[in-house]
Design a protein around this motif. Structure first.
Motif, mmCIF file in Angstrom:
data_model
loop_
_atom_site.group_PDB
_atom_site.id
_atom_site.type_symbol
_atom_site.label_atom_id
_atom_site.label_comp_id
_atom_site.label_asym_id
_atom_site.label_seq_id
_atom_site.Cartn_x
_atom_site.Cartn_y
_atom_site.Cartn_z
ATOM 1 N N SER A 15 14.787 3.365 -47.557
ATOM 2 C CA SER A 15 15.224 3.575 -46.173
ATOM 3 C C SER A 15 14.346 2.780 -45.223
ATOM 4 O O SER A 15 13.208 2.450 -45.543
ATOM 5 C CB SER A 15 15.181 5.070 -45.793
ATOM 6 O OG SER A 15 13.837 5.508 -45.592
ATOM 7 N N ILE A 62 19.713 4.282 -44.958
ATOM 8 C CA ILE A 62 19.265 4.719 -46.282
ATOM 9 C C ILE A 62 20.321 4.409 -47.340
ATOM 10 O O ILE A 62 21.520 4.337 -47.038
ATOM 11 C CB ILE A 62 18.932 6.239 -46.255
ATOM 12 C CG1 ILE A 62 18.167 6.657 -47.510
ATOM 13 C CG2 ILE A 62 20.197 7.079 -46.063
ATOM 14 C CD1 ILE A 62 17.534 8.057 -47.374
ATOM 15 N N ILE A 122 21.901 6.924 -40.563
ATOM 16 C CA ILE A 122 21.573 8.294 -40.133
ATOM 17 C C ILE A 122 21.151 8.222 -38.666
ATOM 18 O O ILE A 122 20.113 7.648 -38.330
ATOM 19 C CB ILE A 122 20.437 8.905 -40.969
ATOM 20 C CG1 ILE A 122 20.747 8.822 -42.468
ATOM 21 C CG2 ILE A 122 20.182 10.345 -40.545
ATOM 22 C CD1 ILE A 122 21.931 9.644 -42.920
ATOM 23 N N ALA A 146 25.010 11.721 -40.576
ATOM 24 C CA ALA A 146 25.320 10.562 -41.411
ATOM 25 C C ALA A 146 26.556 9.835 -40.918
ATOM 26 O O ALA A 146 27.437 10.407 -40.260
ATOM 27 C CB ALA A 146 25.511 10.992 -42.850
ATOM 28 N N PRO A 180 24.727 10.112 -48.077
ATOM 29 C CA PRO A 180 23.408 9.490 -48.165
ATOM 30 C C PRO A 180 22.623 10.032 -49.360
ATOM 31 O O PRO A 180 23.014 11.024 -49.972
ATOM 32 C CB PRO A 180 22.746 9.896 -46.844
ATOM 33 C CG PRO A 180 23.374 11.218 -46.515
ATOM 34 C CD PRO A 180 24.795 11.135 -47.028
ATOM 35 N N THR A 235 17.517 12.330 -48.257
ATOM 36 C CA THR A 235 17.653 11.978 -46.838
ATOM 37 C C THR A 235 16.824 12.878 -45.939
ATOM 38 O O THR A 235 16.139 12.414 -45.016
ATOM 39 C CB THR A 235 19.140 12.043 -46.417
ATOM 40 O OG1 THR A 235 19.860 11.022 -47.107
ATOM 41 C CG2 THR A 235 19.294 11.825 -44.920
#
Length: 432
Positions: free
Chosen positions: A257, A267, A285, A290, A296, A300
């Protein structure tokens, strides 16, 4: 796992793509190994016999028609009989990989089945593993022995005694993910045994891990893709592919990420083969929500908390390099003080218990700092941070190279680190 749509790829293209990757990854030799696909007509496409695996092209791939007719410029693999035997007894299997990757061969020589509970995702990817007694290579007897294991119906992977391994899949990329993950498990276990005794996860721990997939992440409705955001997507893809090429990631695991602005970031997803990742797969994000239509990474929430807690961190890589994971699966201290240049990059790397990376636990976000840029999570991953993504990747490379040196040194004698005074000299010169 979401992959390139193999339905649109001719079997020849798939086979060349995967055998090339297997060869370049050091998991087969010029003459060793063979792979095949059974198409919807019942025809079997297979690598040829005695043709260099490093230079195979689509024109080299052989088709053995359902009626036994051979189409192509070469003989089919000498081990074609067991490929056919597998397809005959398991209609659910549409692709087969056989090779002699070094770590899996080691298990076949000592006649053991690897325990895939060494890392959390491997159990579900690999499934139950069968074991076939020795048979003469290329013989009908060997085909019968392997088929007997697959006939049991619960295995998609079989260790071949004093030989190697054979794996099936619903398609070629499914078989490859299983093959690569199983070899990774074996390498990790062997490396761990060089420095200590590996510890394995329980089935309950793995079940908890699997529930971490964030299917219920809130979604944004309005999404924009300004030029700087698109540039980050490409940068992430370039680093992920590089990590795969360097053996620092496998197709089924690894997360990257990069902070975009404020606490918003981009990410990687969990459902795309890492070496096939493209900019459109990356998940934005924004405001804790998201990008719509995408899932994701399961980590995350952890990445979000790290960014919120650490304004100096602008990129994160979470992965499972096999030498670092030797330390992450034994509890043996990864002592970076044995290599001064490595300590400058990483400083002291703590190893935390499995589970601290799950949602809601703030141990890692609060522990990471300018003095602690990286942590190991037992039986799970190495998490490394940095400002620019290239700096973070460099730290990852340094860490794995250092771990490899330490694993290789372990059988030679006691490892001797530099002392506290020497560490303090490094701190003053390079980090003050």
């Amino acid at each position: 796992m979401k992959q390139i749509d193999t339905k649109l790829m001719h079997p020849k293209v798939q086979i060349v793509k995967i055998i090339s990757r297997i060869y370049k990854s050091g998991m087969t030799t010029t003459s060793g190994g063979n792979i095949s696909i059974c198409d919807e007509n019942g025809d079997i496409w297979v690598t040829p016999s005695a043709i260099d695996k490093g230079t195979l092209t689509e024109k080299d791939i052989i088709c053995v028609k359902r009626d036994g007719t051979i189409v192509g410029p070469h003989k089919p693999s000498s081990e074609f009989p067991f490929h056919k035997a597998i397809y005959d007894c398991r209609p659910d299997i549409k692709a087969v990989i056989h090779a002699h990757p070094p770590a899996l061969v080691s298990f076949s020589i000592v006649r053991e089945i690897p325990n895939t509970n060494i890392i959390p995702q491997a159990k579900n990817i690999c499934g139950p593993i069968g074991y076939a007694p020795y048979g003469l290579p290329g013989s009908d007897e060997l085909g019968d022995l392997i088929a007997a294991e697959f006939k049991k119906g619960d295995s998609m992977a079989v260790i071949m005694e004093n030989h190697g391994t054979v794996l099936g899949g619903s398609d070629m990329l499914d078989a490859y993910a299983r093959f690569e993950t199983l070899e990774f498990c074996c390498r990790t276990i062997i490396n761990a045994k060089a420095i200590g005794e590996p510890k394995f996860l329980s089935d309950d721990q793995i079940d908890v891990f699997e529930k971490q997939v964030p299917h219920d992440v809130p979604r944004n409705t309005d999404v924009s893709y300004p030029p700087e955001e698109r540039a980050i997507r490409q940068e992430i893809c370039d680093i992920v592919r590089r990590a795969c090429d360097q053996g620092l990631m496998i197709s089924t695991y690894g997360t990257v990420s990069v902070r975009w602005k404020n606490d918003d970031f981009l990410i990687t997803p969990p459902d795309v083969a890492r070496w096939d990742i493209s900019p459109e797969d990356i998940v934005q994000i924004k405001g804790g929500k998201a990008e719509p239509g995408k899932t994701p990474s399961r980590s995350t929430f952890l990445h979000q908390k790290i960014y919120q807690e650490n304004p100096h961190i602008n990129s994160i890589i979470l992965t499972q390099p096999p030498n670092l994971m030797a330390y992450g699966t034994t509890g043996v201290k990864f002592d970076v003080r044995t290599i001064p240049e490595s300590w400058i990059f990483l400083q002291d790397v703590p190893c935390l218990p499995f589970g601290v990376h799950f949602q809601g636990d703030e141990t890692i976000p609060k522990l990471l700092s300018e003095n602690v840029p990286a942590v190991l999570v037992a039986n799970d991953s190495f998490i490394v941070t940095g400002d620019k993504l290239l700096q973070t990747f460099d730290r990852l490379e340094v860490a794995e190279f250092s771990a490899k040196s330490l694993v290789m040194a372990a059988p030679m004698g006691d490892l001797v680190p530099i002392n506290d005074e020497q560490v303090e000299d490094l701190r003053k010169k390079f980090l003050s």
